[in-house]
Design an enzyme around this catalytic site. Structure first.
Site, short mmCIF file in Angstrom:
data_model
loop_
_atom_site.label_atom_id
_atom_site.label_comp_id
_atom_site.label_asym_id
_atom_site.label_seq_id
_atom_site.Cartn_x
_atom_site.Cartn_y
_atom_site.Cartn_z
N GLY A 152 0.83 -1.20 0.00
CA GLY A 152 0.00 0.00 0.00
C GLY A 152 0.86 1.24 0.00
O GLY A 152 2.09 1.19 0.17
N TYR B 45 2.17 9.26 3.40
CA TYR B 45 3.20 8.91 4.38
C TYR B 45 4.36 8.15 3.75
O TYR B 45 5.43 8.04 4.34
CB TYR B 45 2.59 8.05 5.49
N GLY B 46 4.17 7.55 2.56
CA GLY B 46 5.21 6.75 1.95
C GLY B 46 4.64 5.46 1.39
O GLY B 46 3.51 5.43 0.89
N VAL C 129 4.29 1.00 1.86
CA VAL C 129 4.39 -0.19 2.70
C VAL C 129 4.54 -1.41 1.81
O VAL C 129 3.80 -1.56 0.82
CB VAL C 129 3.16 -0.35 3.62
N LYS D 69 7.46 -0.18 6.35
CA LYS D 69 6.99 1.13 5.91
C LYS D 69 8.20 2.00 5.59
O LYS D 69 9.06 2.20 6.45
CB LYS D 69 6.11 1.79 6.98
N ASP E 78 -6.57 9.69 16.32
CA ASP E 78 -6.87 9.38 14.92
C ASP E 78 -7.39 7.96 14.78
O ASP E 78 -6.99 7.23 13.86
CB ASP E 78 -5.64 9.60 14.04
#
Length: 392
Positions: A38, A42-43, A45, A60, A160
């Site tokens: 995915g 954020y980057g 995975v 990640k 969150d």
């Protein structure tokens, strides 16, 4: 391909470069068989094999870490929190963290975090065609609360919680993840058992955001997480988002229509920090909903009508989680003791964190300076390796 790098006279460190979707992963040799899992802001995975542990893992990759100091601080905060909380079965466990093997400590820009591989997340399950029984709903909710008790007992507010941040395995075990927005509670308030927090309100995806946050409240506490748990439970029961607001105002109106019109005193407390113009805007939005009876019997009846197939006890817990007034919202300990969860509830099996997390480091150093942040990352990575070695 294998490489060897050495810096500052240190012994060579072997690593390899592997490209996934044209993104370069600089990893220690122990991590192999990378496959895309995915990606997002954020980057990326990937799933991989950790040959040292002979286990599947998730890696990640967060690139460009220091382009924005606030993003770097969030990533560093998450590393620290995962190290502090990772001993709990219902919180994702960090097994390794490092920067690119060919990058130096003084100039790296990529950070990697390794965790055990989980099969999916709750958002994916809810959106799937897989049947969810009352037993699934009960077990997922219990584990979510069990993990959250550990978080709150460490004087941490997640801020969150949403289905995408709840990891699931095929055996239905569950773990909370993504602590980048987590914050601490005010120490003085903790001593008074009030769990209040003074912080910015740019937290929680809108659909899972508590009313006090929607109205820009700057003083809030652990009750914001409990509201999010209520939204998640509703989504499990109904297989769709409970409050799908198109804006903050619309979100608030959907909540009022379901939970009732709050009293003037509750509204006044929530909007105490707002300028007069914004306060008037929220009051007009609530008035447009018409007067919705906030009496517990009426709000409970509206929930029962919305979830006609749900257990009565599940609806009762949902009602207590979705109390508009945060002072009336059920706590995590009270939720665990709710009759709907009695099949699993055992205080002796629901541990608290032995040591509160210390957020003071964020105020003690200049976190706008990239080199200071890099040094803190390197220190955190070294501390984690030392802790892992001592526990092995």
């Amino acid at each position: 391909m294998q490489f060897a790098a050495a810096a500052g006279g240190a012994a060579p460190v072997l690593g390899h470069n592997t490209h996934v979707n044209n993104v370069n992963f600089q990893l220690p040799l122990r991590y192999t068989r990378l496959k895309f899992r995915g990606g997002g802001s954020y980057g990326m995975v990937v799933r991989a094999r950790d040959t040292a542990r002979n286990a599947k893992c998730a890696i990640k990759r967060m690139g460009g870490v220091f382009h924005h100091a606030e993003d770097a601080k969030r990533m560093l905060r998450e590393l620290k929190l995962l190290k502090h909380l990772g001993s709990h079965a219902n919180i994702v466990r960090m097994t390794d963290t490092f920067h690119g093997w060919a990058e130096s400590d003084a100039a790296f820009n990529t950070v990697y975090v390794v965790t055990p591989l989980w099969d999916t997340d709750l958002h994916t399950i809810i959106k799937s065609s897989q049947p969810l029984s009352p037993a699934h709903a009960r077990y997922f909710t219990y584990q979510l609360l069990r993990g959250l008790k550990f978080v709150h007992s460490a004087h941490i507010i997640h801020r969150d919680l949403k289905p995408a941040n709840v990891l699931i395995k095929a055996d239905c075990s569950l773990a909370l993840c993504d602590f980048g927005l987590a914050r601490g509670v005010n120490e003085a308030a903790v001593r008074e058992n009030q769990l209040l927090l003074t912080a910015g309100n740019n937290v929680v995806t809108r659909w899972y955001r508590a009313p006090e946050l929607l109205m820009n409240g700057m003083h809030y506490g652990a009750a914001v997480d409990m509201w999010s748990v209520g939204c998640i439970l509703a989504e499990i029961l109904g297989r769709k988002v409970m409050f799908r607001g198109a804006s903050y105002i619309h979100q608030l109106q959907l909540i009022v229509q379901q939970c009732g019109t709050p009293s003037d005193s509750v509204l006044g407390s929530m909007m105490a920090d707002l300028p007069d113009q914004e306060r008037a805007q929220y009051q007009v939005a609530i008035a447009q909903c018409g007067v919705q009876d906030p009496a517990p019997a009426r709000t409970l009846a509206r929930l029962a009508k919305r979830f006609p197939s749900a257990d009565q006890a599940a609806v009762d817990l949902l009602h207590k989680l979705l109390a508009f007034d945060p002072s009336q919202r059920i706590t995590v300990e009270q939720a665990l003791a709710h009759p709907w969860l009695q099949e699993y509830h055992a205080t002796s099996q629901e541990p608290s964190c032995a040591t509160p997390f210390d957020f003071s480091w964020e105020a003690q150093q200049d976190l706008s300076d990239k080199q200071t942040l890099r040094k803190l990352f390197v220190q955190e990575m070294a501390n984690f390796r030392q802790q892992s070695a001592s526990e092995a």
